[in-house]
Design a protein around this motif. Structure first.
Motif, PDB file in Angstrom:
ATOM      1  N   SER A   7       0.794  -1.399  -0.088  1.00 16.30           N
ATOM      2  CA  SER A   7       0.141  -0.512   0.132  1.00 16.30           C
ATOM      3  C   SER A   7       1.128   1.141   0.147  1.00 16.30           C
ATOM      4  N   LEU A   8       2.090   0.816  -0.421  1.00 16.10           N
ATOM      5  CA  LEU A   8       2.765   2.431  -0.730  1.00 16.10           C
ATOM      6  C   LEU A   8       2.355   3.625  -1.279  1.00 16.10           C
ATOM      7  N   ASP A   9       2.111   3.414  -1.989  1.00 14.55           N
ATOM      8  CA  ASP A   9       1.050   4.452  -2.827  1.00 14.55           C
ATOM      9  C   ASP A   9       0.078   5.546  -1.332  1.00 14.55           C
ATOM     10  N   THR A  10      -0.570   4.629  -0.936  1.00 13.12           N
ATOM     11  CA  THR A  10      -1.155   5.497   0.092  1.00 13.12           C
ATOM     12  C   THR A  10       0.023   5.863   1.554  1.00 13.12           C
ATOM     13  N   ASP A  11       0.535   5.131   1.755  1.00 16.07           N
ATOM     14  CA  ASP A  11       1.524   5.154   2.422  1.00 16.07           C
ATOM     15  C   ASP A  11       2.280   6.526   2.412  1.00 16.07           C
ATOM     16  N   ARG A  12       2.912   6.688   1.093  1.00 17.96           N
ATOM     17  CA  ARG A  12       3.605   7.812   1.708  1.00 17.96           C
ATOM     18  C   ARG A  12       2.408   9.167   1.574  1.00 17.96           C
ATOM     19  N   ILE A  13       1.502   9.655   1.465  1.00 21.61           N
ATOM     20  CA  ILE A  13       0.268   9.961   1.503  1.00 21.61           C
ATOM     21  C   ILE A  13       0.256  10.295   2.734  1.00 21.61           C
ATOM     22  N   HIS A  14       0.092   9.468   3.657  1.00 26.52           N
ATOM     23  CA  HIS A  14      -0.017   9.069   4.790  1.00 26.52           C
ATOM     24  C   HIS A  14       0.985   9.618   5.925  1.00 26.52           C
ATOM     25  N   GLN A  15       1.841   9.392   5.206  1.00 24.88           N
ATOM     26  CA  GLN A  15       3.597  10.136   6.177  1.00 24.88           C
ATOM     27  C   GLN A  15       3.183  11.462   5.446  1.00 24.88           C
ATOM     28  N   ASN A  16       3.377  11.604   5.007  1.00 23.63           N
ATOM     29  CA  ASN A  16       3.441  13.365   4.037  1.00 23.63           C
ATOM     30  C   ASN A  16       2.617  14.170   4.939  1.00 23.63           C
ATOM     31  N   SER A  17       1.316  13.418   5.542  1.00 21.11           N
ATOM     32  CA  SER A  17       0.386  14.252   6.450  1.00 21.11           C
ATOM     33  C   SER A  17       1.104  14.185   7.762  1.00 21.11           C
ATOM     34  N   ILE A  18       1.737  13.712   8.456  1.00 21.73           N
ATOM     35  CA  ILE A  18       2.087  13.843   9.478  1.00 21.73           C
ATOM     36  C   ILE A  18       3.837  13.772  10.126  1.00 21.73           C
ATOM     37  N   ALA A  19       4.483  14.286   8.206  1.00 21.80           N
ATOM     38  CA  ALA A  19       5.423  14.616   8.513  1.00 21.80           C
ATOM     39  C   ALA A  19       6.348  16.053   9.176  1.00 21.80           C
ATOM     40  N   ASN A  20       5.335  17.191   9.447  1.00 19.37           N
ATOM     41  CA  ASN A  20       4.909  17.991   9.602  1.00 19.37           C
ATOM     42  C   ASN A  20       4.245  17.895  11.492  1.00 19.37           C
ATOM     43  N   LYS A  21       5.698  18.600  12.394  1.00 17.59           N
ATOM     44  CA  LYS A  21       4.615  17.871  13.789  1.00 17.59           C
ATOM     45  C   LYS A  21       3.973  19.503  14.357  1.00 17.59           C
ATOM     46  N   ASP A  22       4.228  20.422  13.652  1.00 24.29           N
ATOM     47  CA  ASP A  22       3.300  21.949  13.905  1.00 24.29           C
ATOM     48  C   ASP A  22       1.975  21.638  12.770  1.00 24.29           C
ATOM     49  N   ARG A  23       1.508  21.114  12.242  1.00 26.32           N
ATOM     50  CA  ARG A  23       0.630  21.021  11.769  1.00 26.32           C
ATOM     51  C   ARG A  23       0.330  19.778  10.864  1.00 26.32           C
ATOM     52  N   TYR A  24       0.133  18.779  11.905  1.00 28.10           N
ATOM     53  CA  TYR A  24       0.269  17.403  12.421  1.00 28.10           C
ATOM     54  C   TYR A  24      -1.532  16.943  12.155  1.00 28.10           C
ATOM     55  N   LEU A  25      -1.828  16.934  10.887  1.00 27.62           N
ATOM     56  CA  LEU A  25      -2.954  16.277  10.600  1.00 27.62           C
ATOM     57  C   LEU A  25      -4.042  14.971  10.101  1.00 27.62           C
ATOM     58  N   PRO A  26      -3.088  13.918  10.637  1.00 29.66           N
ATOM     59  CA  PRO A  26      -3.462  12.788   9.585  1.00 29.66           C
ATOM     60  C   PRO A  26      -5.100  12.332   9.563  1.00 29.66           C
ATOM     61  N   SER A  27      -5.365  12.292   8.114  1.00 33.83           N
ATOM     62  CA  SER A  27      -5.845  11.841   7.492  1.00 33.83           C
ATOM     63  C   SER A  27      -7.240  10.682   7.859  1.00 33.83           C
ATOM     64  N   PRO A  28      -8.323  10.024   9.029  1.00 27.59           N
ATOM     65  CA  PRO A  28      -8.203   9.057   9.395  1.00 27.59           C
ATOM     66  C   PRO A  28      -8.959   7.746   8.082  1.00 27.59           C
ATOM     67  N   ALA A  29      -9.464   8.517   7.035  1.00 26.89           N
ATOM     68  CA  ALA A  29      -9.984   7.969   5.138  1.00 26.89           C
ATOM     69  C   ALA A  29      -8.872   7.742   4.807  1.00 26.89           C
ATOM     70  N   ILE A  30      -7.502   8.191   4.622  1.00 24.48           N
ATOM     71  CA  ILE A  30      -6.494   8.099   4.299  1.00 24.48           C
ATOM     72  C   ILE A  30      -6.082   6.719   5.493  1.00 24.48           C
ATOM     73  N   PHE A  31      -6.008   7.230   5.683  1.00 27.39           N
ATOM     74  CA  PHE A  31      -4.992   5.431   6.598  1.00 27.39           C
ATOM     75  C   PHE A  31      -5.674   4.914   6.907  1.00 27.39           C
ATOM     76  N   VAL A  32      -6.912   4.612   6.887  1.00 29.06           N
ATOM     77  CA  VAL A  32      -7.736   3.391   6.658  1.00 29.06           C
ATOM     78  C   VAL A  32      -6.708   2.352   5.780  1.00 29.06           C
ATOM     79  N   TYR A  33      -6.256   2.809   4.163  1.00 27.13           N
ATOM     80  CA  TYR A  33      -6.137   2.119   3.749  1.00 27.13           C
ATOM     81  C   TYR A  33      -4.685   1.576   3.511  1.00 27.13           C
ATOM     82  N   THR A  34      -4.272   1.897   4.737  1.00 30.31           N
ATOM     83  CA  THR A  34      -2.517   2.297   4.589  1.00 30.31           C
ATOM     84  C   THR A  34      -2.277   0.573   4.920  1.00 30.31           C
TER      85      THR A  34
END
Lengths: 211, 85
Positions: free
Chosen positions: A91-118
């Motif tokens: 699921s690397l394609d989605t894993d990368r999108i999820h990783q980008n959403s949590i990479a910045n600690k000041d803007r840590y906004l992971p999407s549940p709808a993306i995470f469920v596809y990891t």
């Protein structure tokens, strides 16, 4: 008991084939745009499709094309139908999108709808939900398409009555690189005989994948 | 309030990938879950993220979500009550 491939579908290079015939193609475009066009072509009318990750979208379109050109779901109990899929990129394609959403600690906004596809096996879940299939399932990750393992696994399920039919294949999606090869396996009976069916074995599966 | 509701429609469609839904399809007082817009539990989590991302509001008690996300109007009222819009 003889096991046969009754239908198969391939999706790659902006085109969809079913049982060796090209059904749909578009000019070169980004993979995610191609999936939108392929969805329209499939006439699936399934709003949940748009919420899925690209791996699940690709798998669902391939499954839809197969089932539209097959009587498997009429001839077999969905509770006794297995789904065995495989790929290279997990699921690397989605894993990368999820990783980008949590990479910045000041803007840590992971999407549940993306995470469920990891997880890669979520595509199996999406196909199972859409077609109410509740049989055995497995998702295998390997370096390249492994017909031997897929065929052995499927034959074992069918021989031991763990399944009466199966949807099998390869669903890979990573960035601009995507490829689907899905085939349906049933037990050969007089009621479903056809000269177009192909025996389930490693050589045939490899040929269908490569052609 | 009406302007905020219209803004929320666009944000919900985008955040929840409701590609086949148009803003005018979402009724301000219609239920977002169940028979209304047909959202599911993952969508509920996405709505919580939406409030935090766009309005800086954190829902402290997840149980409050049921009331807050009843409709577009209840969402808008919740945002207004927190002085954000």
């Amino acid at each position: 008991m003889e096991f046969v491939i009754t239908t198969y579908c391939k999706i790659k290079n902006n085109a969809i084939w079913c049982n060796g015939q090209k059904l749909f193609s578009v000019k070169e475009m980004p993979a995610s745009d191609f999936l939108k066009e392929a969805y329209k072509f499939s006439e699936m009318n399934y709003p949940k499709f748009h919420k899925m990750d690209n791996l699940s979208k690709l798998g669902l379109i391939a499954a839809e094309i197969c089932f539209k050109n097959s009587d498997l779901l009429k001839n077999n109990d969905p509770e006794n139908t297995a789904i065995i899929l495989s790929n290279h990129s997990s699921s690397l394609d989605t894993d990368r999108i999820h990783q980008n959403s949590i990479a910045n600690k000041d803007r840590y906004l992971p999407s549940p709808a993306i995470f469920v596809y990891t997880l890669p096996n979520i595509v199996i879940g999406e196909i199972a939900i859409k077609y109410k299939i509740t049989g055995e399932n497995a998702f295998l990750v390997s370096d390249k398409f492994d017909a031997e393992t897929l065929v052995n696994y499927t034959q074992q399920l069918l021989k031991t009555n763990m399944a009466g039919a199966a949807l099998c294949g390869w669903i890979n999606y990573d960035g601009s690189d995507y490829e689907a090869f899905i085939y349906l396996v049933e037990i050969q009976k007089d009621s479903i005989k056809s000269v177009n069916f192909k025996a389930l074995n490693q050589t045939i599966v490899n040929q269908l994948y490569q052609n | 309030m009406d302007a905020l509701i219209e803004k929320l429609k666009v944000q919900i469609i985008e955040q929840l990938n409701l590609a086949e839904v148009k803003p005018e399809d979402i009724k301000p007082d219609g239920p977002l879950f169940g028979d209304g817009l047909g959202l599911d539990s993952i969508d509920a989590l996405e709505l919580i993220v939406l409030l935090e991302k766009h309005y800086g509001i954190k829902i402290q008690n997840p149980a409050d979500g049921k009331k807050i996300f009843e409709s577009l109007r209840t969402m808008a009222e919740f945002i207004k009550s927190h002085g954000k819009s």
